[in-house]
Design an enzyme around this catalytic site. Structure first.
Site, PDB file in Angstrom:
ATOM      1  N   HIS A 234       0.847  -1.194   0.000  1.00 52.62           N
ATOM      2  CA  HIS A 234       0.000   0.000   0.000  1.00 52.62           C
ATOM      3  C   HIS A 234       0.884   1.246   0.000  1.00 52.62           C
ATOM      4  O   HIS A 234       1.504   1.593   1.002  1.00 52.62           O
ATOM      5  CB  HIS A 234      -0.892  -0.012   1.237  1.00 52.62           C
ATOM      6  CG  HIS A 234      -2.110   0.862   1.117  1.00 52.62           C
ATOM      7  ND1 HIS A 234      -2.266   1.804   0.136  1.00 52.62           N
ATOM      8  CD2 HIS A 234      -3.242   0.923   1.881  1.00 52.62           C
ATOM      9  CE1 HIS A 234      -3.432   2.416   0.287  1.00 52.62           C
ATOM     10  NE2 HIS A 234      -4.046   1.896   1.337  1.00 52.62           N
ATOM     11  N   TYR A 239      -1.130   7.271   3.358  1.00 47.82           N
ATOM     12  CA  TYR A 239      -0.500   6.459   4.403  1.00 47.82           C
ATOM     13  C   TYR A 239       1.017   6.565   4.277  1.00 47.82           C
ATOM     14  O   TYR A 239       1.530   7.386   3.509  1.00 47.82           O
ATOM     15  CB  TYR A 239      -1.037   5.034   4.344  1.00 47.82           C
ATOM     16  CG  TYR A 239      -2.540   4.992   4.582  1.00 47.82           C
ATOM     17  CD1 TYR A 239      -3.085   5.539   5.744  1.00 47.82           C
ATOM     18  CD2 TYR A 239      -3.408   4.462   3.641  1.00 47.82           C
ATOM     19  CE1 TYR A 239      -4.451   5.532   5.964  1.00 47.82           C
ATOM     20  CE2 TYR A 239      -4.784   4.456   3.849  1.00 47.82           C
ATOM     21  CZ  TYR A 239      -5.301   4.996   5.016  1.00 47.82           C
ATOM     22  OH  TYR A 239      -6.654   5.002   5.232  1.00 47.82           O
TER      23      TYR A 239
END
Length: 427
Positions: A234, A239
């Site tokens: 990811h 993030y």
């Protein structure tokens, strides 16, 4: 799992006459008994005499092989956080949620963001361990002939927050004053990122990561997931890895900040570590191709103002050099004031741009893909190689068969559900 392993599922027998018996045979190579589906659920029938419309298969239903892993179609389940784990472990909610997709013919499932370290969770109810309950889910997906992988993640400066429905309910009648989860709300204080800039005022104020912190994340157990068919890293949605990439969130003055090479240093180092540990199976990376900030990506002096498609092309080129097999193309999540022009396939142009820049690399498209005919055109026109659905599959878990109906092809339903799709099978 290869194509031959998916198709060669009839258990051996010592009785030569058993082949003539009418037996509800089970699938081989999994734990437990599950009726054998021939072909695998979600696979287009190849008998064109019986199903003449299948002579020219839509690309949605054409298989694709990546590193000896055979995906029966190109309709994939995008990772969706459920905020329903118990002490970092998957629960029966995940079994039903993901198992429902496996039994309804999707080409593969990407398990939700699973933190590589406990403090890398978005909420305290995120997954953080590949445990026995998760292995049960993988086993069930394989019993339905469905590939399943896992998304490895670190929330970075967006960690230790409240689950969405805890922060605010869907009707808008209740809203918490902050996204931050306190220690009494099962939150934690060691939230860190590339710099001390928070995502928004009501989010945690991160600590700037030291080189020791960076090494700690790099040294997480990335080879601890061998029963899954692939891994996705990811690197999107604000993030940890995305926040290192973007000049909006990374103001470091050391080797991990500054110019594009510096900002890519940690994400690429981590991707290399995972690729080295995960050498023989497919490796995907999800990226945000744009921060959706205002103005041009680069100013008149050549300075990058925010993360966008031009830097994404360079990033993806480096991934290709490291051996990444597919780039899952999303966007946004790093700038709280983003303005996204939502419409069907609104992120497909990013996937198309990456495909044009790197034609030999597989790309996936995601984002408001709801109409089967439009979605098929994205694939047919070469704008993407696979499509990933999330909310549309929540609304219509049978979207694979909805698409088959719309495109006029016959696709194998689960044995137990065939009675619901007789119109499709009678064509």
């Amino acid at each position: 799992m290869s194509r031959s392993e998916v198709l060669d599922q009839v258990p051996p027998t010592n009785d030569q006459d058993d082949s003539a018996l009418n037996i509800n045979r089970g699938i081989r190579g999994v734990n437990g008994y599950f009726p054998l589906n021939e072909p695998a659920i979600g696979t287009a029938y190849t008998d064109v005499d019986k199903f003449p419309l299948n002579k020219r298969l839509p690309v949605l239903f054409q298989p694709i092989t990546i590193k000896d892993t055979w995906f029966k179609n190109r309709i994939w389940v995008s990772p969706m956080c459920q905020y329903s784990s118990n002490d970092g472990h998957a629960t029966d909610w995940h079994l039903v949620h993901l198992g429902g997709f496996a039994s309804r013919g999707v080409g593969c499932i990407i398990i939700e963001a699973t933190a590589v370290v406990p403090e890398g969770r978005i909420t305290s109810e995120d997954m953080v361990d590949f445990s026995k309950p998760l292995k049960r889910i993988v086993n069930f997906a394989h019993s339905q002939g469905t590939m399943i992988g896992i998304q490895l993640a670190h929330a970075g400066r967006k960690a230790s927050t409240l689950a969405p429905w805890v922060y605010a309910n869907a009707t808008g009648t209740r809203r918490a004053g902050t996204h931050v989860a306190s220690s009494k709300e099962n939150g934690w204080s060691n939230v860190y990122g590339p710099s001390v800039t928070p995502y928004a005022e009501n989010y945690p104020i991160p600590k700037e990561m030291t080189e020791e912190d960076i090494k700690y994340v790099e040294d997480a157990r990335y080879a601890n997931f061998w029963t899954v068919d692939f891994i996705e890293i990811h690197s999107a949605h604000g993030y940890l890895l995305h926040s290192f990439l973007s000049p909006l969130s990374n103001s470091r003055k050391d080797a991990y900040g500054g110019d594009l090479v510096g900002r890519m240093r940690f994400p690429l180092s981590l991707i290399k570590r995972v690729r080295d540990a995960w050498a023989i199976k497919p490796l995907f990376v999800r990226i945000s191709a744009s921060d959706w900030a205002e103005g041009p990506e680069q100013d008149e002096n050549g300075q990058w103002r925010y993360w966008g498609i031009e830097q994404s092309k360079a990033y993806v080129g480096e991934m290709k050099r490291l051996g990444v097999d597919l780039v899952d193309t999303s966007s946004g999540g790093n700038w709280a004031h983003q303005k996204i022009p939502l419409k069907h396939g609104y992120q497909v142009p990013f996937a198309e741009a990456l495909k044009q820049a790197h034609p030999n690399l597989l790309v996936g498209a995601v984002g408001l893909l709801t109409d089967p005919r439009e979605t098929e055109l994205y694939l047919r026109d070469g704008k993407t190689d696979v499509v990933m659905l999330a909310r549309e599959l929540l609304r219509d878990p049978n979207w694979v068969f909805t698409a088959a109906r719309a495109l006029g092809v016959a696709v194998k339903p689960a044995n137990q559900y065939e009675r619901a799709w007789t119109d499709m099978l009678a064509r």
